[in-house]
Scaffold this active site. Sequence first.
Site, PDB file in Angstrom:
ATOM      1  N   GLU A 470      98.673  -9.723 -18.247  1.00  0.00           N
ATOM      2  CA  GLU A 470      98.240  -8.755 -17.242  1.00  0.00           C
ATOM      3  C   GLU A 470      99.079  -7.474 -17.304  1.00  0.00           C
ATOM      4  OE1 GLU A 470      96.035  -7.380 -13.791  1.00  0.00           O
ATOM      5  OE2 GLU A 470      95.675  -8.763 -15.447  1.00  0.00           O
ATOM      6  N   THR A 580      82.381   1.883 -15.613  1.00  0.00           N
ATOM      7  CA  THR A 580      83.620   1.142 -15.796  1.00  0.00           C
ATOM      8  C   THR A 580      83.416  -0.365 -15.717  1.00  0.00           C
ATOM      9  OG1 THR A 580      85.980   1.174 -15.209  1.00  0.00           O
ATOM     10  CG2 THR A 580      84.380   1.056 -13.398  1.00  0.00           C
TER      11      THR A 580
END
Length: 590
Positions: A470, A580
Amino acid sequence: MKTVRFNKQALAILAACFIFLLCVVCYFSASSESHNAVVVGERARGHIAVRDVENRHLAEEKHAVIHAKTVGKIERVVSQEKVEILRPARVESKPPGEKTSTEPEETGVGKAPIQTSEGLEKLIGKIHYENKDEENDLRRQKVKEMMIHAWEGYKNYSWGANELRPMSKKPNSQNIFGGSQMPATIVDAADTLFIMDLKDKYKEARDYIENNFSMAKSTSTLSVFETTIRFLGGLLSLYALTQESFYIEKAREVGEALLPAFNTPSGIPKSNLDVASKHASNYGWANGGQSILSEIGSLHLEFLYLSRISNAPIFEKKVKKVRDALEKAEKPNGLYSNYINPDTGKFTGSHMSLGALGDSFYEYLIKSYVQSNYTDTQAKNMYWDVSDAIQKHMIKVSKQSNLTYTVELNNGQAQHKMGHLACFVPGMFALQAINEDTEEEKLRIMTLAEELAKTCHESYIRSETHIGPEMFYFNERDEATSKHSENGYIQRPEVIEGWFYLWRLTGKTMYRDWVWDAVQAIEKYCRVDSGFTGLQNVYNPKAGREDVMQSFFLAEFLKYAYLTFADESLISLDKWVFNTEAHPVPVLTN
């Protein structure tokens, strides 16, 4: 009298001969025309392989020209002997409904709403290919099989719900969706099913949306941003791909439901909205209740397109007012803070990021310029100005391996960490590169894009699973790694997205290989019986899984992976812009 009789007989014989010869001539003439028709048909099917560029206006054949998108590929295609390579029309080939032995399913399917394979391919590009590339055909079919596996798991255990918990085999609901019965996965995944030509499964999604999707089912607070990019974006893309008008109605329903969030003194929307009460609010953790840059700045593509197809200017006016406020607001060093006050329209705090809280705002500036067919000068100027500021203040190079990376800024101090979310930046810079005015700038910006993509790749291959974390750091003990914190994987697509753009815009097969490596890693470490999971720790696969199959795994990861191995004309970057959430909307040509 004999002479007269003889002349009559001769005339009769001559007449008979003439008729016979006429029949023979007609017969061979017809045969010749038939043969010529076959020859013309062969030409129409693409047996003429090249055409002189200077005489292209003389040709009547409507072949598809191989269209390379980078400067280098364009030069390689056109500059050699002034010849274009032509791709034959797909006349003799099977229709999209039929499958080869390498294609998974589908059987007994009806026509897609686009009517015909010819019409479908004219709209979105090649679905089937005459110039076979066995390696990438197999890769593409594997991604399609993964999509089928994910869809079937969702359908079997969470149909109509937000998402699936594939290990628990139960529905998953996040509070961003406005209730447990908002079918995020169905709306998010439908255009991927359509693009992959999975007709049965697309029809399942289509029929559910037509008959069941309603904003009236939103019974709790939803995220304006997530609802826009997933639901509105998904519905708009489905209309653009299929031209079915009910998608406009559904999209307008979503857009109208979101309008109360914009009722602020500055016009900047708040993050959350209760559709029933029309009460809008911001997160308390967002710098004391401010609006978030990535959220308010990532509505433009969808609202603009919704206005154009619904003839309702209100949506475009709303996002134009947001853009104007952002342009007007004071920006230290030309950079945008992650937080802005919706009452005053002024930035608050001094936290800047290309990852969480900032990311897609920057992406939407350049994509809005492309969507407008390069006429939105406000978006262009805002993007190029902030791009210069980013390159000056937020791009660094590591000491150990000379890896180029982005930093976050807090009160002007660089935090040497780069989020998985920030790995969309290579794609953003690649789009900038091809729109630069000079060859020198094209090369410089594309090199920057490729260096950043390399760093994102390092974050993947430096983990045991070959899946990136992440967040990854650059310091004395970490370089493109995160072995001590934030080392999970929640199916984020940004790394794959960046490599997809670089494959399309540079033609370098390395990026296809990188995507394939990631696909194989996901298949190995994330696949379970009913779908795909995340990972608790990419450096230790035994640490456990994240029991959620995100809707964006189907909408983004699998779509970008599939398109990486597909024909470049399929959702051409000349004709389409991805929001997006990877939902394509068309470049506006009028």
